[in-house]
Scaffold this motif. Sequence first.
Motif: not given
Length: 358
Positions: A275-282
């Motif tokens: 969830l953290g990495v997706v939040a960063v990438m979007v």
Amino acid sequence: MLYHLLFPLHVDYSFFNVFRYITFRTIYAAITALLLCFVLAPWLIRELGAHQIGQTIRRDGPERHLAKEGTPTMGGLLIVLATVIPTLLWANLGNPYIWIAVFVTVGFGTVGFVDDYKKVIRKDSKGLSPRKKFLSQLALAGVAATLIYLDIGIQDKVSIPFFKKLNPSLGMFYIPFVILVIVGASNGVNLTDGLDGLAIGPSIISAGTYMMFAYLAGHIKIASYLQIQYVPGAGELTIFCGAMAGAGIGFLWYNTYPAQVFMGDTGSLSIGAALGVVAVMVKQEIVLVLVGGVFVMEALSVILQVYSYKTTRKRIFRMAPIHHHFELKGWPEPKIIVRFWIISIILALLAISTLKIR
Ligand code: 57M
């Protein structure tokens, strides 16, 4: 893989054009994840049980947990597989965002697996030492942050919820910031995972919310209409989030009260980090505090409890994380769980509203 095999056939058969669409592939990634869970879970639960890979329950916690002794754990293996396999089947594998999301999920899943393995199979109650666990998390998040910033060249501008024009550049602080988001989210989910379905419910809701954010961030017209940061190629992460939501729902089938299986650190660390990495990438990093508000609330309750106890020798909660407080107040377990899910839905709606209230 299916995308690469089947989409080219559209030249001869127009039906295969449908594989072009992110929405279509997201739906089928979610369905594939669900099916994988339903096929694999009974077998996995049987195998975990047969090998006595069961939870040891701490004696200093709420008493009613003692009845859960021996519940198979490491069910997170199922979540990781049911997220990664459908992603590899339905996403465009030439897309770097997909590989970073997969790397983080599998990497954090492996750290959790080693911890669970030591605790459950080697019967070493301490598992991986907190220091080693934390350093592994930092190293993995550091690799992901470096790839995101230096390799794909994601901009260091963060989005501030409720402020359309405020996108401060973090410069040299961007990499530490990304590490903080990934490691923080991973540990937040881990602290929450203490009642049946308590962590997976908000995880499904968060994955569903980010499924929407990913689609919007990757769509040039919608992103410009909403005046959010456009991230070319990030739309493909919609498929990853769809698979994650599907895997979560499939796991919940077996983890709902009374649970037949726990996810273990294999599941909690990997879901939070994903969830953290997706939040960063979007480019919806800060709003994760709202989307994952239940995880933040659980982590905050521990911080406040420890701080209060150290400074005043008094406890704020009967026991932290906060779900234990309600247990000790006598709330039935399903009541706490479903109420936390409701809070998570409200927070997700508020987070989505930040697209408009700005
Ligand atoms: C993991 N793990 C569950 C299961 C799950 C710093 C401190 C606050 C840390 C915290 C802690 O260790 N948290 C992390 C919480 C455990 O679940 C296993 O762990 C995996 C997740 N990592 O998948 O494999 C137990 O939770 C229950 N459970 C369910 N259903 C599920 O679907 O019922 C889990 C999943 C399972 C099962 O009973 O055994 C856990 O709670 O241990 N520590 C604590 O939470 C401890 N709190 C505490 O010490 N509070 C102090 C201070 C330090 C703040 C205070 O308030 O004064 C309590 N945890 C427990 N007993 N179990 C203490 C008492």
